[in-house]
Design an enzyme around this catalytic site. Structure first.
Site, PDB file in Angstrom:
ATOM      1  N   TYR A  88      -9.248   4.468 -12.921  1.00 40.64           N
ATOM      2  CA  TYR A  88      -9.170   5.231 -11.667  1.00 40.64           C
ATOM      3  C   TYR A  88      -9.067   6.732 -11.894  1.00 40.64           C
ATOM      4  CZ  TYR A  88      -7.098   0.702 -10.172  1.00 40.64           C
ATOM      5  OH  TYR A  88      -6.813  -0.616  -9.937  1.00 40.64           O
ATOM      6  N   GLY A 103       0.768  -1.241   0.000  1.00 40.57           N
ATOM      7  CA  GLY A 103       0.000   0.000   0.000  1.00 40.57           C
ATOM      8  C   GLY A 103       0.794   1.284   0.000  1.00 40.57           C
ATOM      9  N   ARG A 156       3.420  -1.571  -5.686  1.00 42.59           N
ATOM     10  CA  ARG A 156       3.577  -0.300  -6.399  1.00 42.59           C
ATOM     11  C   ARG A 156       4.886   0.421  -6.057  1.00 42.59           C
ATOM     12  NH1 ARG A 156      -0.918   2.451  -8.190  1.00 42.59           N
ATOM     13  NH2 ARG A 156      -2.147   1.228  -6.708  1.00 42.59           N
ATOM     14  N   TYR A 204       0.888  -2.226 -12.079  1.00 39.96           N
ATOM     15  CA  TYR A 204      -0.503  -2.217 -12.541  1.00 39.96           C
ATOM     16  C   TYR A 204      -0.599  -1.621 -13.945  1.00 39.96           C
ATOM     17  CZ  TYR A 204      -0.840  -3.090  -7.596  1.00 39.96           C
ATOM     18  OH  TYR A 204      -0.634  -3.622  -6.348  1.00 39.96           O
ATOM     19  N   GLU A 207       4.063  -6.624   1.934  1.00 39.79           N
ATOM     20  CA  GLU A 207       3.657  -7.014   0.580  1.00 39.79           C
ATOM     21  C   GLU A 207       3.670  -5.817  -0.371  1.00 39.79           C
ATOM     22  OE1 GLU A 207       0.491 -10.482   2.003  1.00 39.79           O
ATOM     23  OE2 GLU A 207      -0.257  -8.493   1.518  1.00 39.79           O
ATOM     24  N   PRO A 208       4.796  -5.159  -0.515  1.00 43.05           N
ATOM     25  CA  PRO A 208       4.820  -3.982  -1.386  1.00 43.05           C
ATOM     26  C   PRO A 208       4.755  -4.365  -2.863  1.00 43.05           C
ATOM     27  CG  PRO A 208       7.041  -4.492  -0.679  1.00 43.05           C
ATOM     28  CD  PRO A 208       6.129  -5.479   0.024  1.00 43.05           C
ATOM     29  N   ARG A 226      -5.083   2.309 -16.052  1.00 44.97           N
ATOM     30  CA  ARG A 226      -5.253   3.119 -14.851  1.00 44.97           C
ATOM     31  C   ARG A 226      -5.937   4.475 -15.088  1.00 44.97           C
ATOM     32  NH1 ARG A 226      -1.864   4.867 -11.947  1.00 44.97           N
ATOM     33  NH2 ARG A 226      -2.787   4.369  -9.944  1.00 44.97           N
ATOM     34  N   CYS A 232     -12.135   2.165 -29.415  1.00 48.60           N
ATOM     35  CA  CYS A 232     -13.462   2.725 -29.646  1.00 48.60           C
ATOM     36  C   CYS A 232     -14.236   2.880 -28.344  1.00 48.60           C
ATOM     37  CB  CYS A 232     -14.219   1.855 -30.638  1.00 48.60           C
ATOM     38  SG  CYS A 232     -13.263   1.611 -32.136  1.00 48.60           S
ATOM     39  N   GLU A 233     -13.748   3.729 -27.471  1.00 43.33           N
ATOM     40  CA  GLU A 233     -14.391   4.046 -26.201  1.00 43.33           C
ATOM     41  C   GLU A 233     -14.015   5.481 -25.863  1.00 43.33           C
ATOM     42  OE1 GLU A 233     -15.972   1.959 -23.848  1.00 43.33           O
ATOM     43  OE2 GLU A 233     -15.606   0.025 -24.824  1.00 43.33           O
TER      44      GLU A 233
HETATM   45  C1  LIG Z   1      -2.604  -5.390  -4.098  1.00 37.08           C
HETATM   46  C2  LIG Z   1      -2.123  -5.964  -2.829  1.00 37.08           C
HETATM   47  C3  LIG Z   1      -0.863  -5.632  -2.328  1.00 37.08           C
HETATM   48  C4  LIG Z   1       0.057  -4.640  -2.999  1.00 37.08           C
HETATM   49  O1  LIG Z   1      -0.382  -3.338  -2.891  1.00 37.08           O
HETATM   50  P1  LIG Z   1       0.569  -2.114  -3.352  1.00 37.08           P
HETATM   51  O2  LIG Z   1      -0.274  -0.937  -3.155  1.00 37.08           O
HETATM   52  O3  LIG Z   1       0.926  -2.337  -4.765  1.00 37.08           O
HETATM   53  O4  LIG Z   1       1.760  -2.132  -2.458  1.00 37.08           O
HETATM   54  C5  LIG Z   1      -0.437  -6.247  -1.181  1.00 37.08           C
HETATM   55  N1  LIG Z   1      -1.227  -7.132  -0.527  1.00 37.08           N
HETATM   56  C6  LIG Z   1      -2.460  -7.472  -0.970  1.00 37.08           C
HETATM   57  C7  LIG Z   1      -3.255  -8.461  -0.218  1.00 37.08           C
HETATM   58  C8  LIG Z   1      -2.943  -6.893  -2.127  1.00 37.08           C
HETATM   59  O5  LIG Z   1      -4.170  -7.215  -2.557  1.00 37.08           O
END
Ligand SMILES: *Cc1c(COP(=O)(O)O)cnc(C)c1O
Length: 423
Positions: free
Chosen positions: A316, A239, A276, A372, A273-274, A312, A343-344
């Site tokens: 978003y 995140g 992005r 992403y 869990e990085p 994206r 075509c959108e």
């Molecule tokens: C998407 C996701 C991430 C990665 O998120 P980032 O914003 O890319 O760091 C980590 N853990 C889980 C469970 C996710 O769904």
């Protein structure tokens, strides 16, 4: 920090000119910087060096085998959300002992594949999933290590589509129900409860939601331990945000300073869990201007990349900086929409953007597209997916070839009763 820079008036990835890449593989194409990926991975890994931890790269951000391989060599694990991602992570040489599996809808074949691969743990999102994993582990004669994904009900203040830790979200188990679910988990014969997981959203630009969520989780861990459960892992998900425009997201070091002391006091092993923050600014989408077109209300710059290549902006309303690969001396600028051939009306890469004048043939770099980007691409409008190129120093490597028309129809079959007739 990334390694896309102008040398004179020409944009380079490390020591390779983007013009050269475009000439070699054509456009559109994704270009990734090896040095940037390594640098970002190490920034996260080293920020947490004072506590036992595992960095499990979120494969959904960028799942190219070469990228996963280079991260594996840096010591990365993998956060996966499907059987396909498990396959990729294993193919890239990531140890199953470093793989964690999240997602609300793991299918039976996916669970069996993960059990047979002996991954580190499942991040479980509901009690029905828990029972299913228990059953399948039993029939395979094994035990499944699990963490329960808790939804801490914290607002990450990000785009609603990438906000995952609010009560109303489909993810995780409500904090109020968590204790009961953990009790259920520990009563199941083929489940070994080893951790607590949370992931509240993506593109966070402030550490406080991380801290708030972690505090809730730590309270829960104390309760769980008091009731006799051996919680060894706390997984804070991914995140961390990146700079797309002028955001000032915290550095991995800032996050570590805020949370490492909390985790240390609990003597838990930390999992991160990085996605992005490692891959986002390590990649660009390289595209060429096909046409320009003036209407009464605005000028359109029509390029050869589209929403099927980079979703994206359409999905978003995301901002991606756009740079001319060749800077020009004359500095006349215009307000334009940069759009693709699909075509959108939703097919755009930038809206109402002030850019130096663009001409057919100009190369544009759509920045911050390493996460992403390709992974969300599709074949919509029967557009072959773009190639991916990895640059390291003055070398470039095609790490995924451009799809060909035959690739578009692979697996499709015209039934005999249709084939035998003449149109
Ligand atoms: C998407 C996701 C991430 C990665 O998120 P980032 O914003 O890319 O760091 C980590 N853990 C889980 C469970 C996710 O769904």
């Amino acid at each position: 920090m990334h390694h896309f820079h102008y040398h004179g008036d020409e944009l380079y990835c490390e020591d390779v000119s983007l013009k050269h890449i475009a000439q070699t593989v054509g456009t559109p194409c994704y270009v990734y910087s090896y040095q940037t990926l390594v640098r970002h991975f190490r920034a996260v890994d080293q920020a947490f060096q004072s506590i036992p931890h595992l960095v499990a790269f979120a494969v959904k951000a960028n799942s190219n085998l070469a990228i996963l391989r280079l991260l594996a060599l840096e010591g990365s694990g993998a956060d996966i959300v499907s059987g396909g991602e498990l396959y990729r992570a294993l193919r890239a040489g990531i140890s199953p002992k470093k793989i964690v599996f999240a997602g609300v809808g793991k299918s039976r074949p996916e669970i069996e594949y993960a059990l047979k691969s002996d991954i580190l743990m499942f991040n479980v999102e509901s009690s029905s999933e828990l029972r299913q994993i228990d059953r399948l582990a039993g029939s395979l004669g094994t035990r499944a290590r699990v963490a329960l994904r808790v939804n801490p009900d914290i607002d990450p203040k990000t785009h609603p589509y990438i906000s995952t830790g609010l009560k109303k979200s489909k993810f995780g188990i409500g904090a109020d129900r968590a204790l009961d679910e953990f009790k259920l988990a520990s009563s199941l014969p083929n489940i070994e409860v080893v951790g607590v997981h949370k992931h509240i959203g993506s593109q966070l630009t402030d550490v406080s939601p991380f801290v708030e969520a972690l505090k809730k989780i730590l309270g829960l861990i104390e309760q769980l331990r008091a009731s006799g459960l051996d919680i060894q892992y706390v997984n804070i998900g991914g995140g961390l945000g990146i700079t797309y425009a002028d955001e000032k997201p915290p550095l991995p070091q800032d996050l570590a300073s805020a949370i490492a002391p909390l985790v240390r006091s609990l003597k838990c092993r930390l999992i991160l869990e990085p996605g992005r923050v490692i891959a986002g600014n390590a990649g660009i989408l390289l595209t060429q201007v096909l046409y320009t077109k003036d209407t009464e209300s605005k000028r359109f710059v029509i390029v050869d990349a589209a929403m099927n290549d980079l979703l994206r902006p359409s999905l978003y309303d995301a901002y991606h900086e756009i740079l001319h690969v060749q800077r020009r001396a004359e500095t006349q600028t215009r307000r334009v929409d940069v759009v693709g051939p699909i075509c959108e009306s939703g097919d755009f890469l930038a809206k109402d953007r002030t850019l130096p004048d663009s001409h057919p043939g100009d190369l544009l770099a759509v920045m911050s597209a390493g996460a992403y980007g390709f992974t969300m691409s599709s074949n919509y409008n029967s557009r072959p997916r773009a190639p991916e190129v990895l640059v390291r120093g003055n070398e470039m490597y095609v790490i995924r070839a451009r799809e060909q028309y035959e690739d578009l129809v692979r697996g499709e079959v015209i039934p005999e009763f249709l084939a035998k007739l003449e149109p």
